[in-house]
Design a protein around this motif. Structure first.
Motif, PDB file in Angstrom:
ATOM      1  N   UNK A 378       0.838  -1.205   0.000  1.00 37.49           N
ATOM      2  CA  UNK A 378       0.000   0.000   0.000  1.00 37.49           C
ATOM      3  C   UNK A 378       0.875   1.258   0.000  1.00 37.49           C
ATOM      4  N   UNK A 379       1.959   1.240   0.776  1.00 38.62           N
ATOM      5  CA  UNK A 379       2.857   2.397   0.856  1.00 38.62           C
ATOM      6  C   UNK A 379       3.539   2.667  -0.483  1.00 38.62           C
ATOM      7  N   UNK A 380       3.961   1.610  -1.143  1.00 33.89           N
ATOM      8  CA  UNK A 380       4.602   1.751  -2.466  1.00 33.89           C
ATOM      9  C   UNK A 380       3.635   2.382  -3.459  1.00 33.89           C
ATOM     10  N   UNK A 381       2.404   1.881  -3.455  1.00 27.22           N
ATOM     11  CA  UNK A 381       1.392   2.400  -4.391  1.00 27.22           C
ATOM     12  C   UNK A 381       1.079   3.865  -4.084  1.00 27.22           C
ATOM     13  N   UNK A 382       0.944   4.218  -2.792  1.00 24.07           N
ATOM     14  CA  UNK A 382       0.648   5.608  -2.389  1.00 24.07           C
ATOM     15  C   UNK A 382       1.732   6.567  -2.907  1.00 24.07           C
ATOM     16  N   UNK A 383       2.999   6.189  -2.701  1.00 29.01           N
ATOM     17  CA  UNK A 383       4.103   7.071  -3.112  1.00 29.01           C
ATOM     18  C   UNK A 383       4.179   7.184  -4.628  1.00 29.01           C
ATOM     19  N   UNK A 384       3.982   6.051  -5.341  1.00 32.26           N
ATOM     20  CA  UNK A 384       4.040   6.088  -6.809  1.00 32.26           C
ATOM     21  C   UNK A 384       2.931   6.972  -7.367  1.00 32.26           C
ATOM     22  N   UNK A 385       1.724   6.821  -6.820  1.00 32.29           N
ATOM     23  CA  UNK A 385       0.602   7.629  -7.307  1.00 32.29           C
ATOM     24  C   UNK A 385       0.789   9.109  -6.969  1.00 32.29           C
ATOM     25  N   UNK A 386       1.474   9.388  -5.854  1.00 33.53           N
ATOM     26  CA  UNK A 386       1.739  10.790  -5.492  1.00 33.53           C
ATOM     27  C   UNK A 386       2.618  11.477  -6.539  1.00 33.53           C
ATOM     28  N   UNK A 387       3.428  10.673  -7.235  1.00 33.74           N
ATOM     29  CA  UNK A 387       4.270  11.201  -8.319  1.00 33.74           C
ATOM     30  C   UNK A 387       3.581  11.061  -9.686  1.00 33.74           C
ATOM     31  N   UNK A 388       2.262  10.803  -9.633  1.00 36.14           N
ATOM     32  CA  UNK A 388       1.437  10.665 -10.842  1.00 36.14           C
ATOM     33  C   UNK A 388       1.892   9.507 -11.737  1.00 36.14           C
ATOM     34  N   UNK A 389       2.484   8.506 -11.126  1.00 36.77           N
ATOM     35  CA  UNK A 389       2.866   7.310 -11.885  1.00 36.77           C
ATOM     36  C   UNK A 389       1.614   6.489 -12.192  1.00 36.77           C
ATOM     37  N   UNK A 390       1.643   5.850 -13.343  1.00 36.41           N
ATOM     38  CA  UNK A 390       0.541   4.939 -13.711  1.00 36.41           C
ATOM     39  C   UNK A 390       0.846   3.573 -13.102  1.00 36.41           C
ATOM     40  N   UNK A 391       0.007   3.165 -12.151  1.00 36.93           N
ATOM     41  CA  UNK A 391       0.230   1.924 -11.409  1.00 36.93           C
ATOM     42  C   UNK A 391      -0.800   0.885 -11.844  1.00 36.93           C
ATOM     43  N   UNK A 392      -0.318  -0.312 -12.160  1.00 36.53           N
ATOM     44  CA  UNK A 392      -1.193  -1.432 -12.528  1.00 36.53           C
ATOM     45  C   UNK A 392      -1.011  -2.531 -11.492  1.00 36.53           C
ATOM     46  N   UNK A 393      -2.129  -3.026 -10.958  1.00 38.96           N
ATOM     47  CA  UNK A 393      -2.107  -4.045  -9.909  1.00 38.96           C
ATOM     48  C   UNK A 393      -2.755  -5.326 -10.425  1.00 38.96           C
ATOM     49  N   UNK A 394      -2.117  -6.468 -10.144  1.00 38.04           N
ATOM     50  CA  UNK A 394      -2.659  -7.733 -10.633  1.00 38.04           C
ATOM     51  C   UNK A 394      -2.317  -8.857  -9.668  1.00 38.04           C
ATOM     52  N   UNK A 395      -3.058  -9.968  -9.804  1.00 38.39           N
ATOM     53  CA  UNK A 395      -2.807 -11.181  -9.023  1.00 38.39           C
ATOM     54  C   UNK A 395      -3.277 -12.362  -9.866  1.00 38.39           C
ATOM     55  N   UNK A 396      -2.783 -13.566  -9.565  1.00 39.61           N
ATOM     56  CA  UNK A 396      -3.159 -14.710 -10.401  1.00 39.61           C
ATOM     57  C   UNK A 396      -4.613 -15.146 -10.281  1.00 39.61           C
ATOM     58  N   UNK A 397      -5.279 -14.862  -9.149  1.00 39.45           N
ATOM     59  CA  UNK A 397      -6.665 -15.300  -8.973  1.00 39.45           C
ATOM     60  C   UNK A 397      -7.593 -14.123  -8.726  1.00 39.45           C
ATOM     61  N   UNK A 398      -8.890 -14.355  -8.959  1.00 33.88           N
ATOM     62  CA  UNK A 398      -9.878 -13.314  -8.750  1.00 33.88           C
ATOM     63  C   UNK A 398      -9.955 -12.871  -7.297  1.00 33.88           C
ATOM     64  N   UNK A 399      -9.882 -13.831  -6.369  1.00 36.92           N
ATOM     65  CA  UNK A 399      -9.967 -13.481  -4.947  1.00 36.92           C
ATOM     66  C   UNK A 399      -8.767 -12.651  -4.509  1.00 36.92           C
ATOM     67  N   UNK A 400      -7.579 -13.034  -4.989  1.00 40.29           N
ATOM     68  CA  UNK A 400      -6.376 -12.273  -4.625  1.00 40.29           C
ATOM     69  C   UNK A 400      -6.433 -10.867  -5.211  1.00 40.29           C
TER      70      UNK A 400
END
Length: 742
Positions: A378-400
Motif C-alpha cells: 500500500x505504501x509503495x502504491x501511495x508514493x508512486x501515485x503521489x508522483x502521478x505514476x501509472x500503477x497497474x495491480x494484478x494477481x493470479x486469482x480473482x480473490x487475490x
C-alpha cells in the motif's frame, strides 16, 4: 421385448430392456449402475452394472454379460457391452427424448412432440425434422436447434460406439467429435496419439488403449515418441520445466515397457524433429559444476523459460526509468508525507522494500503472515501515485485481485484479464504492445508458473518497474516452474524479505502458528480464540467432524456463513478425508436435492443450483478473457432443455457451461490445499490424517493455515500434524530460470 434369460451365473447371457434411470456413473472409468425395465414394469426393475457408458434413460438396450449377485443389493446383471435399440413404444420414445439427450427437448417438450407424432416421432425427427413446426409452441428457431442437435447426437453416437470398447467417456467422445467432426473415426483409427495433444481429457494412456484396439504395434516409433512426450507432460504437471535425459528415459521405459535402446533412439529422433528441446545446463544439485546435465524440455516450456529470463534481463538493463524521480527523492520527506497519509511508521525492512520497489526496475518482496507485506505494498502504491505514476495491480486469482483492490484502494485484476488473453492463449498485451504502466505490482507471485510469468513480463514496458510480492514458503505454483523461488536465487534480482512479526499479529493464533509451522516447531494451542485443534485419530471420524464443524458448529458459535465464509481444505483429492468424499458430504448438508432445485448428474457427481464449484483446466474460449484453472464460483442457474448451466465466478462474470463440459468443473465446498493457493477465506477447516501421509509436508500445512483471515480449525491426529510439521518438501523442481538469470 425379450425377458431376461435364466442362465447360470458366469455364463454369457443377453438381456433386453428399457433403461429407466442411472443411479451411479463414474465418468473416468465408465462403470455404471442402472435400473432397467425388462418388461415387468416399474415395480420389478433389474439392476445392471458395468460398461453402460453413453446409454441414456429411455433407450432400449440389448446387453451382453453375466448374471451375478451383490451381498447388499442382491441379483444383478453385469454388462460387458451393449447395443442401442431405438424405443418403439410411445412411452419409451417420450422417456428417451425427455431424458436430456437432445438439446432443446426436455420432458414437457418431449410430451408435446410425442403427443403429436406418436410412434412415428423418431422417424419424423430423423427424416423430416422441418415437420416439428407442426407441434404447438415449437417455433422455427427451436425446430432448427432440435434438428441440429439430433444430427450431432447421431454422429457422436457413432464415435461412442467405436470408442466404448476402450473405455472412453461420454464427455470425451463429445470433445473428439467437436475437435474433428465427421473425420473423428478416421483420426481415431489412423492417428490415435494425436488425440492426446489435441483433445483435453485424453492423455497418453487413453490414446494408447485406442492405439492397441486399432492395431498399432507396441514398439511402434510413433507410440514410443508419444510416450516420451507424455512422460515430459506428466513431469510438467508435477511442476518441472524439464527432465534430465537419463531420468526421462527411465520414466518413459516404465510407461512404455520397451527397451531403453529403442526409447533413446526415438528421443534422438524427437530432438532432431524439434518435437522436444535438448539443452546442456548446470547440474541443479551442484554436485559437479564442470559436468552439465542434458535437459529435455517440451517446446512450450523451453520457449517460456528462455523468454522469461531474457525479458527480465531486458527490464533490469533498460536505460530508461519511468520512475526516475525516485532516484533523487528526499526519502525523509517522502516517508514523513506517507506517515501523514497512513497514520503509521514503516519498520526498517519495510522502508528498504519501499525504496527498492521505486528505484529498482525489477524487485521481489517476500515474507510470512503478520510481517507487513500488505502495508508495504500500500505504501509503495501511495508514493508512486503521489508522483502521478501509472500503477497497474494484478494477481493470479480473482480473490487475490479483490483483496489487492481492498488493500490499496486502486483497481486490481487477474493477470489473465490484465493481459486480455484470447482464445488459444495469446495475449493482447506483449512486447510489441506493452501495458500503459510505470509500475506493475503482482501479488501472490508464488502462484505464477513459467508460462503465465512469461506472458506477464513480456507485457511490461522497458523502463517500467515490476514488483513481485509473495510468500516463498508457500506451496509452489500448480503449473510448471518455481518463478518466485528462482528469482530469489538469482543474485542480480533485488529482493527484501520481511521477517519482523508485528505486535498486533502476535496476538493471532493463525499468524503465530503459521510461523511455528514454518520453523518446524509444535503448534501453540493455548491462549488463542482463532486457532483450534479437534483430535480425531480415525480418518473417517476426522471427515465426519470436519463436515459437522463447517456446516453447523462454527456457524452456530461464530456466526459465519457455511457456504460463503467457510472453506474446507484437505491435502488430497482421494480417500475418506479427501476433497471428493468431503464434497459429497458437504453438498448433501448445504445444497441437498429438492424438487424445486434443478440438478444434473454428470459422471459420479451431481451439480445443483447453489453449488460451489471450481474450474480445473485453463479454457481460453470461455468468458471474456478465458476461465482458468482455480477460478471459483457458484452455479446460479440451470436450463435442462438447453443442457446448460451458468456459474457466477469470483471475478463477477457469468460463464455458461454446456452439460458436456461439466468435466471442467469440480465441487468446491472442499478443495485440495494446492487448489486454494492465492485465495483467502474467513475460516478454514483442515482435516490432517495419516491417510494422507505422502502429502503431509510443512509447506502444505503452512499454506493451508495462511489461507485463513480469521479462524483456523484443524481436525485430525497429533501424529499426522507432527509429521506434516517435521517433513520438508521433496526438494527443488527441475527448472533452469535461476541459471539463465545468472
Amino acid at each position: 421385448m425379450a425377458a431376461p434369460t435364466t442362465e447360470p451365473h458366469g455364463t454369457l447371457s443377453v438381456v433386453e430392456g428399457v433403461l429407466e434411470r442411472i443411479t451411479f456413473a463414474n465418468e473416468e472409468t465408465g462403470y455404471t449402475v442402472a435400473r432397467v425395465d425388462t418388461g415387468h414394469g416399474a415395480a420389478d426393475l433389474l439392476t445392471v452394472v458395468g460398461a453402460l457408458l453413453g446409454a441414456q434413460p429411455g433407450e432400449s438396450l440389448r446387453m451382453r454379460g453375466r448374471w451375478g449377485s451383490h451381498p447388499q443389493y442382491g441379483k444383478q446383471f453385469m454388462v460387458d457391452n451393449y447395443t442401442q435399440v431405438l424405443p418403439a413404444t410411445v412411452a419409451g420414445i417420450q422417456k428417451y427424448l425427455g431424458s436430456g439427450l437432445i438439446k432443446g427437448i426436455g420432458p414437457k417438450t418431449a410430451e408435446k412432440i410425442v403427443g403429436h407424432f406418436g410412434v412415428d416421432t423418431l422417424t419424423v425427427i430423423d427424416e423430416t425434422p422441418a415437420r416439428l413446426i407442426e407441434v404447438p409452441t415449437l417455433g422455427p428457431k427451436r425446430t432448427k436447434l432440435i434438428a441440429a442437435a439430433w444430427i450431432e447426437q447421431k454422429a457422436i453416437k457413432e464415435v461412442m460406439v467405436f470408442l466404448q470398447s476402450v473405455g472412453v467417456t461420454t464427455s470425451i467422445s463429445v470433445r473428439i467429435y467437436k475437435e474433428y467432426g465427421d473425420a473423428s473415426i478416421d483420426v481415431v483409427k489412423q492417428e490415435p496419439y494425436k488425440l492426446a495433444s489435441d483433445v483435453w481429457g485424453i492423455g497418453f494412456k487413453t490414446a494408447d488403449a485406442i492405439a492397441v484396439a486399432v492395431g498399432i504395434p507396441h514398439d511402434s516409433p510413433e507410440r514410443v515418441k508419444a510416450g516420451i512426450q507424455y512422460a515430459l507432460s506428466q513431469s510438467s504437471d508435477a511442476g518441472n520445466c524439464y527432465l534430465p535425459r537419463e531420468k526421462l528415459l527411465e520414466e518413459s521405459v516404465k510407461i512404455l515397457t520397451v527397451p531403453t535402446e529403442l526409447t533413446s533412439h526415438c528421443l534422438d529422433e524427437l530432438i532432431e524433429a524439434e518435437g522436444v528441446v535438448a539443452e546442456d545446463i548446470p547440474d541443479p544439485d551442484g554436485y559437479d559444476p564442470d559436468e552439465p546435465i542434458r535437459a529435455i524440455y517440451l517446446v512450450p516450456f523451453h520457449r517460456a523459460e528462455a523468454s522469461l529470463a531474457a525479458q527480465l534481463r531486458r527490464l533490469l538493463e533498460a536505460p530508461d526509468d519511468r520512475l526516475a524521480s525516485f532516484a533523487t527523492v528526499d526519502w525523509d520527506k517522502a516517508l514523513g508525507w506517507l506517515k501523514d497519509r497512513t497514520g503509521a511508521d514503516l519498520a526498517p525492512e519495510q522502508t528498504a522494500a519501499v525504496q527498492q520497489a521505486l528505484t529498482a526496475k525489477v524487485s521481489v518482496l517476500t515474507g510470512g503472515p503478520g510481517c507487513g507485506k500488505s502495508f508495504t505494498v500500500r505504501s509503495i502504491v501511495e508514493l508512486a501515485q503521489a508522483k502521478r505514476a501509472r500503477v497497474v495491480l494484478a494477481a493470479p486469482t480473482g480473490k487475490a485481485a479483490k483483496r489487492l483492490t481492498e488493500l490499496t484502494g486502486a483497481e486490481a485484476m487477474t493477470v489473465h484479464r490484465l493481459l486480455e488473453l484470447k482464445p488459444g492463449g495469446d495475449a493482447a498485451y506483449d512486447r510489441d504492445r506493452p501495458l500503459e504502466a510505470d509500475l506493475v505490482v503482482v501479488d501472490e507471485a508464488s502462484m505464477l508458473d513459467v508460462l503465465l510469468a512469461n506472458k506477464l513480463v513480456k507485457a511490461v514496458a522497458p523502463g517500467a518497474h515490476l514488483l513481485l510480492v509473495g510468500d516463498v514458503d508457500q506451496l509452489p505454483s500448480v503449473g510448471a516452474g518455481e518463478v518466485l523461488r528462482d528469482l530469489l536465487a538469482a543474485p542480480r534480482v533485488p529482493r527484501v524479505r520481511l521477517t519482523q512479526v508485528f505486535r498486533q499479529a502476535q496476538q493471532s493464533g493463525v499468524v503465530v502458528n503459521a510461523h511455528r509451522i514454518n520453523s518446524g516447531k509444535p503448534l501453540e494451542l493455548k491462549g488463542f480464540d482463532d486457532f483450534f485443534l479437534f483430535v480425531e485419530d480415525e480418518t473417517e471420524d476426522a471427515a465426519r467432524v470436519a463436515v459437522e464443524l463447517a456446516t453447523t458448529r462454527i456457524p452456530k458459535r461464530f456466526g459465519f456463513d457455511p457456504r460463503r465464509d467457510i472453506q474446507v481444505l484437505t491435502p488430497m483429492h482421494r480417500g475418506p478425508a479427501g476433497a471428493g468424499t468431503l464434497n459429497g458430504l458437504l453438498q448433501e448438508t448445504l445444497t441437498p436435492s429438492q424438487p424445486s432445485r434443478p440438478e444434473k448428474r454428470f459422471g459420479g457427481r451431481t451439480f445443483r443450483v447453489g453449488d460451489k464449484v471450481t474450474q480445473i483446466r485453463n479454457n481460453y474460449d470461455k468468458g471474456k478473457n478465458g476461465v482458468f484453472n482455480g477460478t471459483g464460483g457458484v452455479i446460479t442457474s440451470m436450463l435442462l432443455e438447453e443442457q446448460t448451466l451458468v456459474v457466477h465466478t469470483d471475478e463477477d462474470e457469468e460463464v455458461t457451461y454446456e452439460f458436456a463440459e461439466l468435466d471442467e468443473l469440480q465441487h468446491a465446498y472442499a478443495m485440495t490445499v494446492h487448489r486454494s493457493q492465492g485465495s483467502e477465506y474467513p475460516v478454514v477447516v483442515v482435516p490432517v490424517t495419516m491417510s494422507a501421509w505422502m502429502m503431509l509436508q510443512r509447506n502444505l500445512l503452512y499454506t493451508a493455515v495462511t489461507r485463513a483471515k480469521k479462524l483456523v480449525v484443524l481436525v485430525g491426529s497429533k501424529r499426522a500434524l507432527a509429521q506434516a510439521i517435521r517433513t520438508m518438501s521433496a526438494g527443488k523442481r527441475f527448472t533452469g530460470l535461476d541459471y539463465r538469470l545468472r
